[in-house]
Design a protein around this motif. Structure first.
Motif, PDB file in Angstrom:
ATOM      1  N   LEU A 156      -7.552   2.032   6.663  1.00  0.00           N
ATOM      2  CA  LEU A 156      -6.197   2.513   6.386  1.00  0.00           C
ATOM      3  C   LEU A 156      -5.162   1.541   6.957  1.00  0.00           C
ATOM      4  CD1 LEU A 156      -4.473   4.929   5.364  1.00  0.00           C
ATOM      5  CD2 LEU A 156      -4.932   6.057   7.547  1.00  0.00           C
ATOM      6  N   GLU A 206      -7.192   4.026  -3.142  1.00  0.00           N
ATOM      7  CA  GLU A 206      -5.882   3.783  -3.753  1.00  0.00           C
ATOM      8  C   GLU A 206      -6.034   2.572  -4.649  1.00  0.00           C
ATOM      9  OE1 GLU A 206      -2.737   3.362  -0.731  1.00  0.00           O
ATOM     10  OE2 GLU A 206      -1.965   1.681  -1.891  1.00  0.00           O
ATOM     11  N   THR A 248      -1.151  17.051   0.030  1.00  0.00           N
ATOM     12  CA  THR A 248      -0.078  16.917   1.008  1.00  0.00           C
ATOM     13  C   THR A 248       0.782  18.173   1.013  1.00  0.00           C
ATOM     14  OG1 THR A 248       1.868  15.600   1.626  1.00  0.00           O
ATOM     15  CG2 THR A 248       1.319  15.634  -0.679  1.00  0.00           C
ATOM     16  N   PRO A 288       0.831  -1.213   0.000  1.00  0.00           N
ATOM     17  CA  PRO A 288       0.000   0.000   0.000  1.00  0.00           C
ATOM     18  C   PRO A 288       0.862   1.259   0.000  1.00  0.00           C
ATOM     19  CG  PRO A 288       0.085  -0.942   2.202  1.00  0.00           C
ATOM     20  CD  PRO A 288       0.810  -1.912   1.300  1.00  0.00           C
ATOM     21  N   ILE A 289       0.320   2.324  -0.560  1.00  0.00           N
ATOM     22  CA  ILE A 289       0.994   3.624  -0.521  1.00  0.00           C
ATOM     23  C   ILE A 289       0.608   4.364   0.761  1.00  0.00           C
ATOM     24  CG2 ILE A 289       1.348   5.809  -1.709  1.00  0.00           C
ATOM     25  CD1 ILE A 289       2.318   3.382  -3.339  1.00  0.00           C
ATOM     26  N   PHE A 290      -0.680   4.377   1.070  1.00  0.00           N
ATOM     27  CA  PHE A 290      -1.123   5.017   2.311  1.00  0.00           C
ATOM     28  C   PHE A 290      -0.819   4.101   3.496  1.00  0.00           C
ATOM     29  CE2 PHE A 290      -4.558   7.141  -0.378  1.00  0.00           C
ATOM     30  CZ  PHE A 290      -3.972   8.391  -0.327  1.00  0.00           C
ATOM     31  N   THR A 291      -0.134   4.645   4.487  1.00  0.00           N
ATOM     32  CA  THR A 291       0.141   3.858   5.688  1.00  0.00           C
ATOM     33  C   THR A 291      -0.341   4.660   6.895  1.00  0.00           C
ATOM     34  OG1 THR A 291       2.370   4.762   5.838  1.00  0.00           O
ATOM     35  CG2 THR A 291       2.117   2.700   4.641  1.00  0.00           C
ATOM     36  N   PRO A 292      -0.709   3.947   7.963  1.00  0.00           N
ATOM     37  CA  PRO A 292      -1.393   4.644   9.060  1.00  0.00           C
ATOM     38  C   PRO A 292      -0.485   5.265  10.103  1.00  0.00           C
ATOM     39  CG  PRO A 292      -1.517   2.264   9.379  1.00  0.00           C
ATOM     40  CD  PRO A 292      -0.790   2.478   8.091  1.00  0.00           C
ATOM     41  N   LYS A 333      -8.839  11.029   9.421  1.00  0.00           N
ATOM     42  CA  LYS A 333      -7.542  10.601   9.977  1.00  0.00           C
ATOM     43  C   LYS A 333      -6.391  11.309   9.256  1.00  0.00           C
ATOM     44  CE  LYS A 333      -8.828   5.756  10.974  1.00  0.00           C
ATOM     45  NZ  LYS A 333      -9.845   5.455   9.913  1.00  0.00           N
ATOM     46  N   GLN A 334      -5.165  10.916   9.650  1.00  0.00           N
ATOM     47  CA  GLN A 334      -3.974  11.296   8.900  1.00  0.00           C
ATOM     48  C   GLN A 334      -3.389  10.034   8.277  1.00  0.00           C
ATOM     49  OE1 GLN A 334      -2.332  14.512   8.542  1.00  0.00           O
ATOM     50  NE2 GLN A 334      -4.466  14.927   9.031  1.00  0.00           N
ATOM     51  N   ALA A 335      -2.882  10.156   7.059  1.00  0.00           N
ATOM     52  CA  ALA A 335      -2.174   9.037   6.444  1.00  0.00           C
ATOM     53  C   ALA A 335      -0.788   9.520   6.051  1.00  0.00           C
ATOM     54  CB  ALA A 335      -2.925   8.523   5.222  1.00  0.00           C
ATOM     55  N   TYR A 380      -6.692  12.126   5.569  1.00  0.00           N
ATOM     56  CA  TYR A 380      -7.343  10.928   5.043  1.00  0.00           C
ATOM     57  C   TYR A 380      -8.708  10.837   5.715  1.00  0.00           C
ATOM     58  CZ  TYR A 380      -7.752   6.192   3.209  1.00  0.00           C
ATOM     59  OH  TYR A 380      -8.163   5.065   2.514  1.00  0.00           O
ATOM     60  N   LEU A 395       2.612   8.685   3.381  1.00  0.00           N
ATOM     61  CA  LEU A 395       2.982   7.985   2.145  1.00  0.00           C
ATOM     62  C   LEU A 395       4.145   7.044   2.422  1.00  0.00           C
ATOM     63  CD1 LEU A 395       2.693  10.840  -0.509  1.00  0.00           C
ATOM     64  CD2 LEU A 395       0.921   9.344   0.464  1.00  0.00           C
ATOM     65  N   GLN A 435       2.624  13.627   4.522  1.00  0.00           N
ATOM     66  CA  GLN A 435       1.429  13.388   5.321  1.00  0.00           C
ATOM     67  C   GLN A 435       0.232  13.925   4.547  1.00  0.00           C
ATOM     68  OE1 GLN A 435       2.033  14.963   9.196  1.00  0.00           O
ATOM     69  NE2 GLN A 435      -0.124  14.850   9.802  1.00  0.00           N
ATOM     70  N   PHE A 454      -6.413  13.852  -2.856  1.00  0.00           N
ATOM     71  CA  PHE A 454      -5.621  13.837  -1.634  1.00  0.00           C
ATOM     72  C   PHE A 454      -4.518  14.881  -1.775  1.00  0.00           C
ATOM     73  CE2 PHE A 454      -7.333   9.479  -1.422  1.00  0.00           C
ATOM     74  CZ  PHE A 454      -7.857   9.522  -0.129  1.00  0.00           C
TER      75      PHE A 454
END
Lengths: 435, 435
Positions: free
Chosen positions: B433, B224, B177, A161-165, A182-184, A179, A186, A176, B175
């Protein structure tokens, strides 16, 4: 023009020797006298010289018009393919017909020297020039050769995945994004996900863009770059080195075969690449310190290497060199400890020749739950973010190992390119976000 | 155990019939009586049944221990390969040795029904189960088959950037950033970049992650997802349809060949896929309206189709169906006008059978600078953001065309999977996420 003529591409002119063909492309450059005009025509697959003799064309108007076509206009031509060993590519076109599809305005990229910044501002056009075209053709070959290698070796592609928590190690180099509520962040690496996938598929890899918000302007840094990360279950640090050297040799073999003309355009000596055959030298971190010391560069035990150190080490060998078994503090928390020396972990870097620096980092991963818990605590990482990662040790943990290879550094080395920004189609750096 | 025994994988057991081998994997399940134990062993490449007879093992202690190994423990076994046509995969292992490398705790995924949310929370483990394993094996094949197809067809891979500088059509689905002192947006399509690349390389494609911040919870949406976008210079809408149908038939052919066992696991009828051969039916938008009207669904001229409309159209044909020549207002600003009807543009969608909806959108691009300037104005788009894109019409504009195919929708259709989140290893949706 006879539209019944076969449509050729520059790359395939050899299939039409002494035949009349049509060709569609762009005027790359030209020169002419009163009786003859030479038109360099590019079509994306290559560049060919078209020769237009006033006496051969249908009418003089066409000859006069052809002499005045502005650079980068799109054109459709017809002519006979002539083999000529002196011509670049081995062929030229004896033109009988030239027509302009769309006349170009004054083309901003001229034969004079432009600065990098100007060229990068015009990257959407600069891609058409010989050097970027050759470099990115090689990049395309490298990417497909990498995927073909892993496919042949039985690896399953598992996209990370590109988005990570989580921002486990601080947000300083993370991009950052909002999301929803939330915040995600990269991704900077798919490795942890590949460890999960290796327990499901055995041998896996991911290959996609990764991101690093580093305020760095060196020639080795991009904010957005592509990384390939294989991971193998039931594998150790030696398997990593063997896989890495086979992969590199296989890809370089493909480039030598498919991109000989591109390497020539770049004036890259193929002999330097032909020499890259396994096995590659393998030295320990301790031995690397000795190599540096002999060259008058004394590092303290535990220090990581800078770019200059990597170049000194690389220059001591004819091939890429593996440096393995690093001090624990120089490497990430998930590295497996060396059973023979508990100051060390089973990490390994591959340093490319000719000053291209580290292109691979990897090693064997810790598979003991207890050890991993200790390391997460010792590194002040939030254990809750790693619960799922710990699950991989709770449910059928196995020895496993893998690595990451940075595509742009690898391609930069193959091409002999100074700055990694030149080996990605639309580079993103601290100061560049367009076009 | 004799570690000199050859190491086999489940997939390659056929190379070792009647030989003793070692195998490393995980206990997938088992059952036993007092004298015999059946161990289902998975190693990532497949699942094989191991038969352990008390009388065949080295000591009774090993037999008793093997009966108690918890599910998903990592194990190393030895045994003789026996061909057995009744066994899944065609082979079983007559075990002589079983040892546990790492004993698993109580595995959270049990044979009972779990909810999707629970399974997705455990995606890092759920990947090991039969259905996700089959789906993601097919995904891996599809991705490599797609890249192989474009490589064979002479397309150059040109990676599109992920970070883009403009939010031309509003930020509602983008999205965003922080990008040092600027804002960046995550790409929704590489198309405009591919148009630049096509003028440099002729035929190109990109294939990477794209992002959409849609507050949508339908089974067809991910935040995504991966998209492949080919673009061809000197090409028109017919070339797009031909390329797309050849690509789809080629990829499906590969899956039928490489993933027959996975399709069987998914209970996906291969006959439905075998029928997907070119040419695919091609109907105009106007004809599609008639198809809908015949089924009692009357749309106003200019309306786009909803999911239900797509299903009605799809069900009227045995193969995927192209719908081409759309009302201008239903499509993006860059579509080429239809020279035969100026209410229309040369856009084309491909609608998959069986209710899987639109999987391809594309068409011919406007190559007239004047027309494009008018469209940018008519759509209230900021012309300065498109300066570089207009350059492609200023300097050697050519007829060109391409499309985008959404990987997850394509794989979902091939697998017969209800929700696209199941066909990506680590799905990201509005509410998910992690892991």
């Amino acid at each position: 023009m006879q539209t019944t003529l076969p449509l050729a591409s520059v790359k395939k002119l050899g299939e039409f020797v002494d035949q009349d063909v049509r060709l569609r492309g762009w005027l790359y450059g030209g020169r002419s006298s009163g009786k003859i005009a030479f038109l360099m025509i590019r079509d994306g697959t290559g560049v060919v010289q078209g020769v237009l003799a006033k006496s051969d064309v249908e009418d003089e108007e066409m000859f006069q018009a052809a002499r005045k076509i502005p650079q980068e206009s799109s054109i459709i031509v017809a002519g006979k393919v002539r083999q000529d060993d002196r011509a670049p590519g081995g062929y030229e076109l004896l033109l009988s017909h030239v027509e302009t599809y769309s006349e170009a305005g004054e083309y901003p990229i001229t034969p004079k020297e432009h600065g990098q910044s100007f060229l990068m501002d015009h990257r959407h056009l600069w891609l058409r020039s010989r050097l970027p075209h050759a470099i990115l053709s090689i990049r395309s070959s490298v990417e497909f050769a990498l995927r073909s290698f892993f496919d042949r070796e039985g690896f399953t592609l598992v996209d990370a995945p590109i988005f990570t928590p989580n921002a486990c190690e601080g947000t300083s180099t993370l991009f950052q994004t909002d999301y929803f509520d939330k915040q995600a962040y990269l991704t900077q690496s798919g490795q942890l996900y590949m460890e999960a996938a290796a327990a499901a598929f055995g041998n896996v890899y991911c290959f996609g863009p990764t991101f690093r918000a580093e305020k760095s302007k060196t020639r080795r840094h991009l904010t957005e770059f592509w990384m390939l990360e294989p991971e193998m279950a039931w594998a150790d640090i030696d398997d990593v080195m063997q896989l890495a050297e086979n992969m590199i040799a296989s890809v370089i073999g493909t480039v030598l075969e498919r991109n000989a003309a591109d390497l020539a355009t770049l004036e890259r000596d193929p002999a330097k690449l032909e020499a890259i055959r396994p096995p590659f030298p393998r030295i320990t971190y301790a031995e690397a310190l000795e190599v540096l010391a002999k060259q008058g560069k004394t590092l303290a035990w535990g220090d990581d290497f800078g770019g200059e150190d990597e170049t000194i080490i690389a220059n001591s060998f004819a091939k890429p060199v593996f440096v393995h078994r690093w001090p624990r503090e120089a490497k990430a928390f998930y590295m497996a400890p060396d059973p023979e020396d508990d100051r060390l972990v089973l990490g390994v870097d591959l340093i490319a020749p000719e000053g291209y620096g580290e292109i691979i980092g990897g090693g064997q991963r810790a598979d003991s739950l207890t050890y991993l818990e200790e390391q997460i605590a010792a590194h002040d990482l939030p254990p809750e973010a790693f619960e799922w990662y710990m699950d991989l040790r709770r449910f059928g943990s196995v020895p496993h190992a893998g690595f990451g290879i940075g595509l742009e550094r690898f391609v930069g080395w193959i091409c002999g390119t100074h700055h990694v920004r030149e080996v990605i189609p639309f580079p993103r750096t601290m100061n560049r976000l367009s076009p």
